[in-house]
Design an enzyme around this catalytic site. Structure first.
Site, short mmCIF file in Angstrom:
data_model
loop_
_atom_site.label_atom_id
_atom_site.label_comp_id
_atom_site.label_asym_id
_atom_site.label_seq_id
_atom_site.Cartn_x
_atom_site.Cartn_y
_atom_site.Cartn_z
N SER A 132 0.81 -1.23 0.00
CA SER A 132 0.00 0.00 0.00
C SER A 132 0.84 1.27 0.00
CB SER A 132 -0.91 0.04 1.23
OG SER A 132 -1.68 -1.13 1.31
N GLU A 247 -2.67 -17.39 1.58
CA GLU A 247 -3.55 -17.40 2.74
C GLU A 247 -4.37 -18.69 2.70
OE1 GLU A 247 -4.93 -14.17 5.02
OE2 GLU A 247 -3.01 -15.16 5.29
C1 LIG Z 1 -4.31 -2.76 10.48
C2 LIG Z 1 -3.84 -2.62 9.08
C3 LIG Z 1 -2.70 -3.26 8.66
C4 LIG Z 1 -2.24 -3.12 7.36
N1 LIG Z 1 -1.08 -3.75 7.00
C5 LIG Z 1 -0.60 -3.57 5.74
C6 LIG Z 1 0.64 -4.14 5.35
O1 LIG Z 1 1.30 -4.81 6.14
N2 LIG Z 1 1.09 -3.93 4.10
C7 LIG Z 1 0.37 -3.20 3.20
O2 LIG Z 1 0.82 -3.07 2.07
N3 LIG Z 1 -0.81 -2.63 3.53
C8 LIG Z 1 -1.31 -2.80 4.77
N4 LIG Z 1 -2.51 -2.21 5.13
C9 LIG Z 1 -3.18 -1.35 4.16
C10 LIG Z 1 -4.48 -1.90 3.60
O3 LIG Z 1 -4.22 -2.89 2.66
C11 LIG Z 1 -5.25 -0.72 2.98
O4 LIG Z 1 -5.58 0.16 4.02
C12 LIG Z 1 -6.51 -1.13 2.28
O5 LIG Z 1 -6.22 -1.87 1.14
C13 LIG Z 1 -7.38 0.09 1.90
O6 LIG Z 1 -6.65 1.06 1.24
P1 LIG Z 1 -6.72 2.59 1.70
O7 LIG Z 1 -6.39 2.60 3.13
O8 LIG Z 1 -5.91 3.37 0.77
O9 LIG Z 1 -8.24 3.00 1.57
P2 LIG Z 1 -8.96 3.46 0.21
O10 LIG Z 1 -8.68 2.46 -0.85
O11 LIG Z 1 -8.70 4.87 -0.05
O12 LIG Z 1 -10.46 3.29 0.67
C14 LIG Z 1 -11.19 4.29 1.39
C15 LIG Z 1 -12.65 3.88 1.40
O13 LIG Z 1 -13.13 3.85 0.05
C16 LIG Z 1 -13.66 2.60 -0.24
N5 LIG Z 1 -13.41 2.26 -1.64
C17 LIG Z 1 -12.26 2.30 -2.32
N6 LIG Z 1 -12.41 1.85 -3.56
C18 LIG Z 1 -13.71 1.51 -3.69
C19 LIG Z 1 -14.49 0.95 -4.73
N7 LIG Z 1 -13.98 0.62 -5.91
N8 LIG Z 1 -15.80 0.72 -4.48
C20 LIG Z 1 -16.34 1.02 -3.27
N9 LIG Z 1 -15.66 1.53 -2.24
C21 LIG Z 1 -14.34 1.78 -2.46
C22 LIG Z 1 -12.95 1.66 0.69
O14 LIG Z 1 -13.70 0.46 0.87
C23 LIG Z 1 -12.84 2.47 1.94
O15 LIG Z 1 -14.05 2.40 2.64
C24 LIG Z 1 -2.97 -2.34 6.43
C25 LIG Z 1 -4.13 -1.70 6.86
C26 LIG Z 1 -4.58 -1.83 8.16
C27 LIG Z 1 -5.83 -1.13 8.57
#
Ligand SMILES: Cc1cc2nc3c(=O)[nH]c(=O)nc-3n(C[C@H](O)[C@H](O)[C@H](O)COP(=O)(O)OP(=O)(O)OC[C@H]3O[C@@H](n4cnc5c(N)ncnc54)[C@H](O)[C@@H]3O)c2cc1C
Lengths: 396, 406
Positions: A132, A247
């Site tokens: 990410s 997984e």
């Molecule tokens: C506790 C924790 C541990 C993590 N560990 C890792 C890690 O080790 N390595 C790593 O790489 N990442 C990690 N992550 C990151 C995680 O993979 C991302 O937070 C996640 O994929 C969401 O991306 P974002 O945070 O950019 O949210 P966004 O993608 O910006 O999403 C924001 C909101 O918009 C919604 N949204 C986005 N796109 C769409 C769509 N097409 N349709 C409908 N709704 C949508 C989402 O569902 C969300 O509600 C971690 C996250 C957490 C919370």
């Protein structure tokens, strides 16, 4: 239909139980017994992984030749169930053992296997997963961190975020862009990066749970070498997906935690009273508990149905997305209720928590589980599109 | 571990499915609603030919000797096409009731009648006070010499218009509870897998309930149709007025009906729940299909997340319900210690999930979903009619809670 275990599975279970009885840290009472702060906390977890490794219980699903137990799918599930039952300390190198090691065993070069695989299992080297970025979460293929080839080196610049355990990691499984000319799913490459180099800076992020498990990583002319590439240059997307396919037992841990939390919640509601009546006897509370009974049993049994399919077909299907959705959403709901039942005391936390802080902690953590590993909304798209065949979401 | 239906069970599903499709699928229910029960009769006959009514009859009485878990695919399929009639009550209540509590003669006569399709049963339980509690029953059975006099008015009898006989719980006098019962205690009325499932909420009098069975064409029996928004159910009001019966019509021990009911009604609710998931699956398959084909704003509506996510939510509930229902039937069949909680939690969960699925199905079809022509409403009506069939969601939840010891 048959819910029994074979004698081999039972033996596996007993061997693990015996080992846990002998080896759980003295006075262990679940995650609240963890040291509160670093470096004690990390050291404690490293020691725990080492102990698992020495006992042969670190990588049960790994092939025997790589130091694992070659456990069957169901044995791996039993393993998760037992670990949840005794509230064992978390495995600090979970990403290495769960995903990166198996990926290297599957598609890594001989040199990579020799160099990394063993140390993943023993916990000598902790790994993190750098996918990410600030501009690329759900839309992972939008990553901007890039690697440019200079002689025999690759020079990496960019930023990763939310990287769990990066602050303690020795190495990172990094997805970077190596070619901007084509479509966005093309031109990515997977690297194995040394985290202890001048071009890598890690900044822990304070999580809402008051922990510091995830981080930002800044790459400024960080260096990787040809031998650090996994798969082919430009094939990063495929490699990234291969990694996620490891997984194997999906949400096993979450689904068993749900059952345990449900039982604890019932026990808890027997100890609380409102106007002299135990909460478990309050009709409104009782109704809610019956609902959680059905849903948590339902999540577990659905998981078993999917597991049966996986065992029959030999590979996990997209049903894993359903399991993830059911468990993570239900967990958030149920743990929230456990907090809410504490009434006026419900916001009390840490040492001042009403009973102990594990309801509050569990609830706050649960809010991350509907985001990490693909958000609820994205999982729903996956189920809609890949299970039900509904039209694909807008993408570009 | 293997949590799936066996090959044989799936094969039975396929033959039932084929049989129902040959008869027109949902058209069986449609023509029944239009006052033409012939198609249903023919279908029932075909199902009997397939052996559906013999599946859970003990081998000693000419059946296949399997259990209700083997009937799960059958009920999923009959639920899928909203099959009217009495298959459920006959196979999932009358058969276990008679097999567990009936006299040797009753087993001989009634079970073979069920197996060959000549006898079908409806449950005449609910009275005009609307209570499901057997303790609230006011209809009576009195003994006079060798004759039993039955007087009762039963209503909302599902399949009442179609059954050849009724199973009737009534309040019995204690005239013969001192041992001159003729067949009751000679039968092997062992409720061995009773796991103390006393419903938490019944008030009323639990003593002295007796189960009788009465032929539809017996003197003094009047069957009147009731109007219902679910016209596929064949609901009836059945009046038993000075009906005179012999000892052969008493099932199980005189005065012991409550316990028998608590046992066998679990088989029935497990079957109702299986029908619900079959129906729910049909509803979700059709709304999914519609969302792929209906175009608005230049897109199939299934591309809009407000639509697709709602479908996924219902689908997840179906998966959950299916797991609970399969397990509940397994628990009943194997006499597992958690069977009461398993059955009633499956029943309450499936009930509410079915209503949501059927209701969303209408919503996502838009205007056409609101028409009589489309099948959408038939499923919603069935969902609502089964919701309060022999218990309410609240009852089922209370039964779950009490089985869990809360
Ligand atoms: C506790 C924790 C541990 C993590 N560990 C890792 C890690 O080790 N390595 C790593 O790489 N990442 C990690 N992550 C990151 C995680 O993979 C991302 O937070 C996640 O994929 C969401 O991306 P974002 O945070 O950019 O949210 P966004 O993608 O910006 O999403 C924001 C909101 O918009 C919604 N949204 C986005 N796109 C769409 C769509 N097409 N349709 C409908 N709704 C949508 C989402 O569902 C969300 O509600 C971690 C996250 C957490 C919370």
């Amino acid at each position: 239909m048959d819910f029994s275990l074979t004698s081999a599975e039972r033996e596996f279970q007993h061997a693990l139980r015996d080992w846990l009885e002998q080896n759980l840290p003295a006075g262990w009472k679940g995650s609240r017994s963890l040291p509160k702060t670093d470096p004690e906390r990390t050291q404690f977890l490293r020691d725990w992984q080492r102990r698992l490794y020495d006992g042969g219980w670190a990588g049960v699903a790994w092939p025997k030749e790589y130091g694992g137990r070659g456990a069957t799918l169901l044995e791996e599930v039993i393993y998760q169930e037992e670990m949840v039952r005794v509230k064992a300390p978390p495995v600090i190198n979970i990403i290495g053992i769960g995903m990166i090691g198996p990926t290297l065993i599957q598609i890594g070069t001989e040199a990579q296997k020799r160099r990394y695989v063993h140390k993943i299992l023993s916990g000598e080297e902790i790994w993190c997963q750098g996918y990410s970025e600030p501009g690329a979460g759900s839309d992972l293929a939008a990553i901007q961190t890039h690697a440019v080839k200079q002689g025999d080196k690759w020079i990496i610049n960019g930023q990763k975020v939310w990287t769990s355990y990066a602050h303690i990691a020795d190495r990172c499984f990094l997805l970077a862009r190596t070619d901007r000319s084509g479509a966005k799913h093309d031109g990515m490459t997977a690297f194995l990066i040394d985290m202890h180099q001048p071009g890598v800076e890690t900044r822990p992020i304070h999580q809402m749970s008051d922990h510091y498990d995830f981080n930002e990583i800044f790459f400024t002319d960080a260096v990787a070498y040809e031998e650090d590439i996994v798969g082919e240059v430009g094939e990063g997307w495929k490699v990234a997906v291969t990694l996620l396919m490891h997984e194997r037992v999906g949400v096993a841990r979450q689904v068993f935690s749900l059952q345990r939390d449900f039982n604890d919640l019932v026990g808890f509601s027997k100890t609380l009273t409102r106007q002299g009546v135990r909460l478990v006897e309050n009709p409104v509370v009782k109704k809610r508990l019956v609902d959680y009974y059905a849903r948590s049993r339902g999540a577990l049994l659905t998981y078993y149905r999917h597991l049966t399919q996986t065992m029959k077909t030999g590979h996990p299907g997209v049903e894993g997305s359903m399991d993830k959705l059911l468990c993570s959403e239900l967990g958030k709901d149920m743990l929230g209720y456990a907090v809410s039942l504490q009434g006026a005391h419900s916001p009390l936390w840490h040492e001042d928590a009403y009973v102990n802080s594990s309801w509050q902690d569990g609830y706050l953590e649960s809010l991350g589980l509907t985001i990490a590993g693909g958000t609820t909304e994205i999982q729903k798209n996956v189920v809609a599109e890949r299970v039900l065949g509904l039209p694909k979401d807008i993408k570009h | 571990m293997d949590f799936s239906l066996s090959k044989e069970q799936e094969m039975l599903r396929q033959s039932v499915q084929k049989c129902l499709q040959n008869q027109g699928g949902i058209e069986i229910a449609r023509s029944y609603m239009d006052g033409e029960p012939q198609r249903l009769k023919k279908t029932y006959g075909e199902l009997v030919q397939l052996g559906v009514t013999s599946v859970n009859i003990p081998e000693a009485y000419g059946g296949v000797g399997l259990s209700n878990i083997d009937l799960v695919p059958v009920f999923e399929e009959t639920g899928r096409v909203l099959l009217p009639g009495t298959l459920r009550e006959t196979v999932a209540f009358a058969t276990p009731l008679i097999a567990r509590y009936g006299s040797a003669e009753q087993k001989e006569e009634l079970l073979s009648g069920i197996a060959n399709g000549q006898m079908t049963f409806a449950l005449a339980v609910v009275e005009t006070n609307g209570s499901y509690q057997l303790g609230d029953i006011e209809g009576t059975a009195r003994r006079q010499g060798d004759v039993i006099h039955l007087d009762a008015v039963k209503t909302v009898v599902h399949g009442g218009m179609d059954a050849t006989a009724f199973l009737v719980p009534v309040r019995s006098d204690d005239a013969s509870s001192d041992g001159d019962s003729l067949n009751g205690d000679s039968s092997n009325g062992d409720s061995s897998n009773d796991d103390s499932s006393k419903g938490g909420s019944s008030n009323g009098d639990h003593e002295g309930i007796t189960w009788l069975w009465v032929e539809r064409d017996h003197d003094g029996v009047t069957v009147e149709p009731l109007q219902s928004f679910d016209a596929t159910l064949g609901l009836a009001k059945v009046t038993f007025s000075s009906v005179q019966l012999d000892e052969q019509h008493v099932i199980g021990k005189w005065g012991n009906g409550l316990e028998m009911c608590e046992d066998c009604v679990q088989d029935l609710h497990a079957a109702v729940s299986a029908e619900m998931i079959g129906a729910m699956e049909h509803v979700l398959d059709s709304v999914t299909e519609y969302a792929k084909t209906r175009v608005q704003f230049g897109q199939p509506i299934g591309r809009f997340q407000a639509v697709k996510h709602r479908i996924v939510d219902r689908r997840l509930e179906l998966e959950t319900a299916k797991s609970l229902v399969y397990y509940a039937n397994w628990a009943v069949a194997s006499g597992s210690s958690d069977k009461t909680a398993a059955v009633y939690s499956a029943r309450s969960y499936a009930t509410e999930a079915f209503i949501r699925a059927a209701s969303d199905n209408i919503q996502l079809h838009g205007g056409i979903g609101f028409t009589w022509e489309m099948d959408c409403h038939l499923y919603l009506k069935r969902a609502r009619a089964l919701e309060n069939y022999l218990g309410s969601v609240q009852d089922f939840e209370e039964q779950t809670a009490s089985a869990l010891g809360w």
